[in-house]
Design a protein around this motif. Structure first.
Motif, short mmCIF file in Angstrom:
data_model
loop_
_atom_site.label_atom_id
_atom_site.label_comp_id
_atom_site.label_asym_id
_atom_site.label_seq_id
_atom_site.Cartn_x
_atom_site.Cartn_y
_atom_site.Cartn_z
N SER A 62 -1.70 1.60 9.42
CA SER A 62 -0.77 2.70 9.55
C SER A 62 0.52 2.35 8.83
O SER A 62 1.04 1.24 8.99
CB SER A 62 -0.49 2.96 11.04
N TYR A 63 0.99 3.26 8.02
CA TYR A 63 2.28 3.10 7.33
C TYR A 63 3.23 4.15 7.88
O TYR A 63 2.84 5.30 8.07
CB TYR A 63 2.13 3.35 5.83
N THR A 64 4.46 3.75 8.13
CA THR A 64 5.49 4.69 8.51
C THR A 64 6.38 4.89 7.30
O THR A 64 6.84 3.93 6.70
CB THR A 64 6.32 4.17 9.70
N SER A 65 6.60 6.15 6.94
CA SER A 65 7.35 6.47 5.73
C SER A 65 8.56 7.35 6.05
O SER A 65 8.48 8.20 6.92
CB SER A 65 6.44 7.21 4.74
N SER A 66 9.65 7.12 5.34
CA SER A 66 10.80 8.01 5.47
C SER A 66 10.73 9.13 4.42
O SER A 66 11.52 10.06 4.45
CB SER A 66 12.11 7.23 5.31
N THR A 67 9.76 9.06 3.52
CA THR A 67 9.55 10.08 2.50
C THR A 67 8.73 11.22 3.09
O THR A 67 7.78 10.98 3.82
CB THR A 67 8.81 9.49 1.29
N ALA A 68 9.11 12.44 2.78
CA ALA A 68 8.36 13.60 3.26
C ALA A 68 6.91 13.50 2.83
O ALA A 68 6.61 13.13 1.69
CB ALA A 68 8.98 14.89 2.72
N LEU A 69 6.01 13.82 3.74
CA LEU A 69 4.58 13.69 3.43
C LEU A 69 4.14 14.63 2.32
O LEU A 69 3.20 14.33 1.59
CB LEU A 69 3.74 13.91 4.68
N THR A 70 4.83 15.75 2.16
CA THR A 70 4.48 16.65 1.05
C THR A 70 4.72 15.95 -0.29
O THR A 70 3.93 16.13 -1.23
CB THR A 70 5.27 17.96 1.12
#
Length: 113
Positions: A62-70
Motif C-alpha cells: 500500500s502506498y499513501t500519496s499526497s497527489t490526487a489519484l486522478t
C-alpha cells in the motif's frame, strides 16, 4: 533488526523503474540476486528469480500519496500500468488498485484531511 518487505521479480531493472514511478527511489544495495531500495524512506527489496512467479494473497503493498489519484491514474495510463480497481471513495481515503509488472496488486491511498 529491520523489516524489509520484498517481491520476487524476473526483471529487476523493470521493477526498479516501476517503483520509481511511485515515489522517491534510491538503490541502497544491489547484487545479482538482491536489490534493496529506499522508497520514500522505507526499505523495499527485490529478489531476482528465474523461476516462474506465483502470486498469492499473503502479502499486500500500500502506498499513501499526497497527489490526487486522478493525476496518478493519468500517469499510470501513460505508462501502460494496469488499473485493476478504479478510484473509489472509502470515506477515510480515495483508493485505487494497480498491478505491478510482476503481477502484484498495489493499493494507492489518498487520505482525506
Amino acid at each position: 533488526m529491520k523489516l524489509t518487505p520484498f517481491i520476487f521479480s524476473n526483471d529487476v531493472e523493470r521493477s526498479i523503474k516501476f517503483y520509481s514511478l511511485l515515489g522517491d527511489v534510491t538503490v541502497v544495495y544491489q547484487s545479482d540476486d538482491w536489490t534493496e531500495l529506499s522508497v520514500n524512506g522505507a526499505s523495499f527489496g527485490i529478489h531476482y528469480t528465474n523461476e516462474p512467479i506465483t502470486i498469492g494473497n499473503h502479502m499486500g503493498l500500500s502506498y499513501t500519496s499526497s497527489t490526487a489519484l486522478t493525476e496518478l491514474k493519468a500517469m499510470f495510463e501513460t505508462h501502460n500500468i494496469k488499473i485493476i480497481r478504479d478510484i473509489i471513495d472509502q470515506g477515510f481515503a480515495d483508493t485505487m488498485v494497480i498491478k505491478s509488472p510482476d503481477g502484484i496488486e498495489i493499493e494507492i491511498l489518498n487520505h482525506k484531511h
